[in-house]
Each structure stands twice: as structure tokens, then as C-alpha cells.
Design a protein around this motif. Structure first.
Motif, PDB file in Angstrom:
ATOM      1  N   LYS A 104      35.004  54.917  36.857  1.00 33.48           N
ATOM      2  CA  LYS A 104      36.469  54.689  37.338  1.00 33.48           C
ATOM      3  C   LYS A 104      37.311  55.537  36.458  1.00 33.48           C
ATOM      4  O   LYS A 104      38.418  55.398  36.636  1.00 33.48           O
TER       5      LYS A 104
ATOM      6  N   GLN B 154      40.331  57.378  37.600  1.00 33.47           N
ATOM      7  CA  GLN B 154      41.270  56.364  38.183  1.00 33.47           C
ATOM      8  C   GLN B 154      42.320  55.697  37.250  1.00 33.47           C
ATOM      9  O   GLN B 154      43.395  55.666  37.502  1.00 33.47           O
TER      10      GLN B 154
ATOM     11  N   GLN C 291      41.189  59.943  47.182  1.00 29.58           N
ATOM     12  CA  GLN C 291      42.209  58.666  46.748  1.00 29.58           C
ATOM     13  C   GLN C 291      43.624  59.480  46.284  1.00 29.58           C
ATOM     14  O   GLN C 291      43.594  60.535  46.166  1.00 29.58           O
TER      15      GLN C 291
ATOM     16  N   THR D 109      46.530  53.214  42.419  1.00 28.16           N
ATOM     17  CA  THR D 109      45.587  54.008  43.016  1.00 28.16           C
ATOM     18  C   THR D 109      45.170  53.580  44.299  1.00 28.16           C
ATOM     19  O   THR D 109      44.812  52.152  44.509  1.00 28.16           O
TER      20      THR D 109
ATOM     21  N   PRO E 105      42.519  53.870  47.125  1.00 29.29           N
ATOM     22  CA  PRO E 105      41.275  54.868  47.388  1.00 29.29           C
ATOM     23  C   PRO E 105      41.149  54.981  49.091  1.00 29.29           C
ATOM     24  O   PRO E 105      41.725  54.159  49.907  1.00 29.29           O
TER      25      PRO E 105
ATOM     26  N   SER F 111      40.170  53.884  52.363  1.00 33.11           N
ATOM     27  CA  SER F 111      39.775  52.730  53.259  1.00 33.11           C
ATOM     28  C   SER F 111      40.404  52.539  54.643  1.00 33.11           C
ATOM     29  O   SER F 111      41.413  53.511  55.041  1.00 33.11           O
TER      30      SER F 111
ATOM     31  N   ASP G 198      41.165  64.558  39.555  1.00 33.13           N
ATOM     32  CA  ASP G 198      40.128  64.467  41.059  1.00 33.13           C
ATOM     33  C   ASP G 198      39.424  65.714  41.288  1.00 33.13           C
ATOM     34  O   ASP G 198      40.189  66.783  41.333  1.00 33.13           O
TER      35      ASP G 198
ATOM     36  N   SER H  89      46.134  47.810  40.365  1.00 35.00           N
ATOM     37  CA  SER H  89      45.009  49.047  40.624  1.00 35.00           C
ATOM     38  C   SER H  89      43.893  48.801  39.649  1.00 35.00           C
ATOM     39  O   SER H  89      42.845  49.149  40.154  1.00 35.00           O
TER      40      SER H  89
ATOM     41  N   ALA I  41      39.801  48.317  40.969  1.00 31.97           N
ATOM     42  CA  ALA I  41      38.641  49.267  40.703  1.00 31.97           C
ATOM     43  C   ALA I  41      37.654  48.441  39.726  1.00 31.97           C
ATOM     44  O   ALA I  41      36.420  48.935  40.052  1.00 31.97           O
TER      45      ALA I  41
END
Length: 649
Positions: free
Chosen positions: A40, A43, A125, A132, A134, A136, A159, A277, A281
């Protein structure tokens, strides 16, 4: 001259500021023990990526002076940078069948949107306000009016994949409040297009107008109003990253303080989103959440002015305070108190007692919610009462939002908490604002009273004047205790018993035994110092006394709280006490119907109808010409002077 109060650059031990690019590089190279954390890590570099002028600052040396030293250069940089680097075309932009807008953001691209919308991430993301999001199915509602700096949506340069997002229309009803108050006007998008572009046209979405607009051209946006993005200086980004990656068995407690207009509220919002955030994560088995101890009664984030609250937040903060006057979804207010004033100066002892009681409740909840960090938002007091609170809370981090002192204040802070980590950050760059602090308090209170029933766990608003809303009416005789309302407590300067009825009628009260000689209204004796002990009481909300019928001995109250709240309190054998003090006079409530009528009537000859409305509206007088004109006044002025300074209600 050690006794001088002149501000000067502080010699603090913070690390040298770094650019956004350098912060990302540092985030990528640092090693974290847990494999999940390593996965992670890009992120967690989000704290370094929420910059609008990323390219302009990425070449700045780490040893260069602070950005505050060259405001002229800043102005040049802002003018040379477009709002959005995202450029729409047929490959990255399309309208779906449900009317939503599907977009693809490449790594490093950003966009700024004006208005209100719901956003969901389909692939990859994105980052927004240091949060952050992601991929979903969850939708996040975002409020981006021009009264505040606009959030920036980014696909991180770190990213590897393109971020696919969907933007959905959002009709919460909040923008409809402009029909009742000019304060809510001219701050939303007014164009039917969803994209502000002269070169790329979308087919009609089926909507007469869009609730949002992607801003691509700063020249066209400037024609609407003065728009500006949220700016997070490099020094802020570095500290946000350092605090968020610290792992400890003891939850972090971060106290943010500093001068007025230094960026405390903005930094607190970014910090809360950053911590949330991180939890999202890392915490796969438990629900994420952080504590917010909001002890700024003048500009609270999650309550109405005059309140102090402890909230458990599980959703990101993606809008100004008046977009969430009540906490919805899975978040909740754990406990709240009222000081019935917008400044702690009215009663410092009561203020400290309330703050410490809220903090003790946070400590008692740690067993149920372990590892929940606490963010403390303060009103800026750092001496006297502020130092007393600091010493008793003993946070793990103290953040002072100024690098220019006064030096004496900083020394007091460091001496009061010698074992704490102290950070001095540059203040927020001064920006043009269309709303004053008093305006924002009015908007926060007005938004609170117009909240309707929650839909899909999100608040909705109605634009019906309060005069048309049926009030709660307590029909029990004043000679007996009310079915729900027990007594009335006047904080700060108590009026005489004869003036009580005029004092509280039409005023704001927080929903503690003397009877007044004329109206026989239950009342605490003003000759005695009566206070609510925070250990044995809590604030449940805000109410507006619409009227007092002496003949029928009935009290009429308006509040967005459900009647079941009062019934539950009665069933528990507890009492509700009305507390008034030095809150702002709710002049907006007296003129809502007049403003709506004026907006609905297109004819010029409205003098006769307006005169009739004014005769039925208490505490309002007509002004001639430009007399007394202000942002929230057209041809009327509220007169509500009952011998209280600052127009307290």
C-alpha cells in the motif's frame, strides 16, 4: 527584544520542506515492516500528491525558502496553470445510460469540479482532499461550492494504472436554499454542461441542467466567480505523511492550533481524511474510524455554532461544514456540550470543563475502539485556557499553524508540553473569500434547520420557509413542568424575569426554578449562578423558539430533531432544558418568506404585497434605497436588540 510581540520567523527543529515530487520519492523508498503496508505504500504517499501546482513546485530545492517568502512568484504560478490537466476526448469520456459521466484519468492527471456530485471508482484509485478512494461500488457525495476552495481529484503519478471513475448527478436540495437566502446564491455551477469546454461537446444527458461542471478553462471559470483549488503546501504534505505512517500501540492524539485564518480547519480536514485513508488501507478486519474533538464553538465542523462535540467519523470529509450540519451514515456524535456562545471567552471555566469531559469520554471509548486516533480542532487559543487544555490532554503531536510566531506563544506551547512532538507549519496562503465567518455561521445554522429525512444515509434539504413548518407545541401548563421541556437557563448575562419572554422569543436555544411574574414561565433564578455540569448533561441539538402563547400557555419550538428523541428522554426520566446565551440572532429565519416571495414574483410592482408581508413579520423593518444594504439584506433589516451585546439570541 524578547518582550516584543512582533512576529518573526521561528527557529524550529522541523525538517526542511520538500516538494511534492521529493515526498513521493521518499514515500516509495522507505521500508515498512508489514507486507500489506509495503503493497500500500504508493497509496500512503497520498499526502504528498494533493497539490494543484505540483509541476510548478516539483523542481524546487529542499533547501529553498518557504513559499511565503515569494508571494509574487506564487501569483505568477497560479495564472500559468490550468484548473484541470485532464483533457476530455472520445476515448476517455462518455455518458452512461443512467446519465452518469464515465471518465478515465491517466497517472498524474487531475481535475477540478464545481458543484455537487457523487463519485465512484470503477478501476484503479483516485485521491481527493488527501483521501484515497479505491475501486468499489460505494458512492461518495462531494460538495464543491465557490464559497470554499475546490477539491482536486487526482490519479496519482505513482500509480501504474489508469483510474476509471463515474460522476453522478446529486440533487441533495442544499443549493435550493438560495431561494431563502442570498448567502447560498452564486456559488454553484449554473451551466447545463457537465464539462466546461469549447472544443469537446457531450450529447445531452437528459437533465435540464447538471449539478456539477468540470472546470478546464480558468478564463471561463473566472467569469463565474473567483474560484480557487485547495492548496496544500509542501510543509503540510511532509507532516501529513510523517504522522500518518507512524505505528504505535497507543493511538495518536493530534492537536491543531494557531492564529485566526491560518488554515486550521483546512489542515484538520486533510489530516482527518489522511488518517481515515490509512485505516481503510490497513484495517481489513475492523471498520475504519477516527475521533474528532471539535472544540471550536465559532466555526465547528460537525455541529452548530456554540457547541463542542466528540464525533466518531467513518466517512471522508468532502465538503464544507454546512454540507454536514448533522452527521450521517455510520458516523455519529458520541457526546456534545453547549456553551451557548461562539467564543470561549464568555465562560472559560465552563469551556474547559466541557472539553475535558469530552476527552474523558474519548478515553473511555478506547477499549471499544482501539487504535482510533483523535484529532483536536481548536478555536486558536494557545495561551491561558488553551495551555490548560494542552497540559491536561497531553497530545502526541502539537501542530501550530504559523512559522511567524509570536515567539512567546511558541515557547509557552513547547514548555507546556515538553515531551510532545511540536510542529510549526506555514499558515495557509491568504485567499479571497466570498463569505465572512459570520456568514458561514449563518449558513451552518440555516442548513441545520432545513435538513430533512435522511435518504440512503445521506442528508437532504428542503427549501420551505420555517414559518410554514408546523412546530413542536408543548401544551402543558407553565404552572407544571413541560412534557419534555423542564426549565429555561439563560447563560452569560441573564435578563430580568420580566424580560425573559421577549428575550427568548424568536431566539436560538440549545435543547436547564423560578417562575416569571408575568408569563409564569419556568426559569432558573438569575440571581444564582446556575450552570449545567458537563458530567451530568449533554447537548442534543439546536432549537428555535417560534412563539410563546401566554394565554394558552404553550411553547412553540422548531428543530430538525425527531420527536422520538424527546420521547426517549422522557421515558428515561430525564429532563430537557432550553439553554440560551450569546448566539447569533437568527435574522435569516425572519426573512426567509420575504426573500422567497421576492424571488418568485417577477413583477416590479410588489410594494403593496411586500408591505403586507412586513406587517406580519416581527422584528423586521423596511429600508429605503441603499440604506443598510449588506450581502444578506435587500430592502429589509432585522431589528432584534434586547440589551445583549453582539446581538446575541
Amino acid at each position: 527584544m524578547s518582550g516584543s510581540n512582533k512576529r518573526r520567523k521561528l527557529d524550529v527543529t522541523n525538517d526542511a520542506p520538500i516538494s511534492a515530487f521529493q515526498a513521493r520519492q521518499k514515500a516509495q523508498t522507505e521500508t515498512v515492516v508489514a507486507d500489506a503496508v509495503i503493497d500500500k505504500q504508493p497509496q500512503l504517499a497520498l499526502a504528498a500528491s494533493e497539490l494543484v501546482e505540483e509541476e510548478a513546485r516539483s523542481t524546487t530545492s529542499a533547501s529553498s525558502p518557504s513559499r511565503e517568502a515569494s508571494p509574487e512568484l506564487l501569483a505568477i504560478e497560479r495564472q500559468s496553470i490550468a484548473f484541470s490537466t485532464y483533457v476530455p476526448n472520445s476515448n476517455n469520456t462518455s455518458i452512461l445510460r443512467d446519465g452518469s459521466l464515465s471518465l478515465k484519468l491517466c497517472p498524474g492527471e487531475r481535475m477540478i469540479i464545481l458543484g455537487e456530485y457523487e463519485i465512484s471508482v470503477q478501476k484503479g484509485q483516485i485521491a481527493i482532499l488527501h483521501m484515497t478512494l479505491p475501486a468499489s461500488k460505494k458512492r461518495y457525495r462531494v460538495f464543491a461550492p465557490s464559497s470554499h476552495s475546490l477539491p482536486v481529484i487526482r490519479c496519482l503519478a505513482t500509480d501504474a494504472n489508469v483510474a476509471e471513475i463515474s460522476l453522478h448527478q446529486s440533487k441533495s436540495g442544499l443549493r435550493e436554499l438560495e431561494t431563502l437566502s442570498p448567502l447560498f446564491a452564486r456559488m454553484w455551477n449554473n451551466e447545463p454542461k457537465m464539462i466546461d469546454s469549447q472544443t469537446f461537446q457531450l450529447e445531452e444527458s437528459g437533465e435540464k441542467s447538471s449539478s456539477f461542471q468540470i472546470l478546464l478553462s480558468p478564463s471561463k471559470a473566472a467569469g463565474k466567480s473567483y474560484l480557487q483549488p485547495v492548496i496544500s503546501p509542501p510543509e503540510w504534505n511532509e507532516l501529513l505523511y510523517r504522522i500518518s505512517v507512524v505505528e504505535s500501540e497507543k493511538p495518536e492524539c493530534i492537536l491543531v492550533c494557531g492564529p485566526k485564518s491560518s488554515g486550521k480547519s483546512t489542515f484538520t480536514k486533510l489530516l482527518a481524511n489522511r488518517l481515515l485513508s490509512q485505516q481503510m488501507a490497513l484495517c481489513s478486519k475492523t471498520k475504519p474510524g477516527i475521533g474528532i474533538l471539535d472544540i471550536d464553538p465559532g466555526q465547528p465542523e460537525y455541529s452548530t455554532p456554540g457547541q463542542l462535540s466528540l464525533a466518531h467519523i467513518t466517512e471522508p470529509n468532502l465538503g464544507p461544514s454546512y454540507s454536514h450540519p448533522m452527521i450521517a451514515a455510520n458516523s455519529r456524535v458520541v457526546r456534545a456540550h453547549t456553551i451557548a456562545a461562539i467564543t470561549p471567552a464568555e465562560d472559560p471555566d465552563l469551556y474547559v470543563s466541557c472539553v475535558l469531559d469530552l476527552y474523558s469520554h474519548y478515553r473511555s471509548l478506547q477499549s471499544s475502539f482501539p487504535s482510533r486516533p483523535l484529532v483536536v480542532n481548536t478555536p486558536g487559543w494557545v495561551q491561558g485556557t488553551g495551555l490548560e487544555i494542552l497540559v491536561k490532554i497531553r497530545p502526541s503531536h502539537v501542530i501550530y499553524m504559523s512559522t511567524e510566531g509570536p515567539v512567546e506563544v511558541v515557547k509557552d506551547l513547547q514548555q507546556a508540553a515538553p515531551k510532545n512532538t511540536f510542529h510549526a507549519l506555514p499558515s495557509q496562503v491568504s485567499v479571497y473569500t466570498t463569505r465572512t465567518a459570520a456568514h458561514l455561521r449563518t449558513m451552518q445554522t440555516m442548513s441545520y434547520f432545513h435538513v430533512g429525512e435522511a435518504s440512503n444515509k445521506s442528508p437532504t434539504w428542503y427549501a420551505t420557509p420555517l414559518i410554514e413548518i408546523p412546530p413542536w407545541e408543548y401544551v402543558s401548563s407553565f404552572r407544571q413542568s413541560f412534557s419534555a421541556i423542564h426549565r429555561h437557563l439563560q447563560m452569560s448575562r441573564e435578563p430580568s424575569a420580566e424580560l425573559l419572554l421577549d428575550s427568548i422569543n424568536g431566539s436560538l436555544v440549545h435543547p436547564l426554578i423560578l417562575r416569571t411574574p408575568v408569563s409564569n414561565l419556568p426559569y432558573f433564578n438569575p440571581s444564582n449562578t446556575t450552570k449545567l455540569l458537563p458530567q451530568h448533561s449533554s447537548c442534543i441539538g439546536l432549537a428555535l423558539i417560534r412563539g410563546i402563547d401566554i394565554g394558552r400557555q404553550r411553547l412553540q419550538i422548531l428543530t430538525p430533531l425527531s420527536r422520538s428523541v424527546a420521547d426517549e428522554i422522557n421515558d428515561q426520566g430525564r429532563k430537557i432544558v432550553l439553554v440560551s446565551g450569546k448566539l447569533d440572532t437568527p435574522g435569516w429565519a425572519y426573512t426567509e418568506n420575504l426573500i422567497r416571495s421576492r424571488n418568485e414574483d417577477d413583477s416590479e410592482d410588489v410594494d403593496e404585497e411586500e408591505a403586507e408581508s412586513l406587517r406580519e413579520t416581527p422584528w423586521v423593518e423596511r429600508l429605503e434605497g441603499s440604506q443598510g444594504r449588506g450581502m444578506a439584506a435587500r430592502v429589509w433589516r432585522v431589528r432584534r436588540d434586547l440589551g445583549k451585546s453582539d446581538g446575541g439570541g
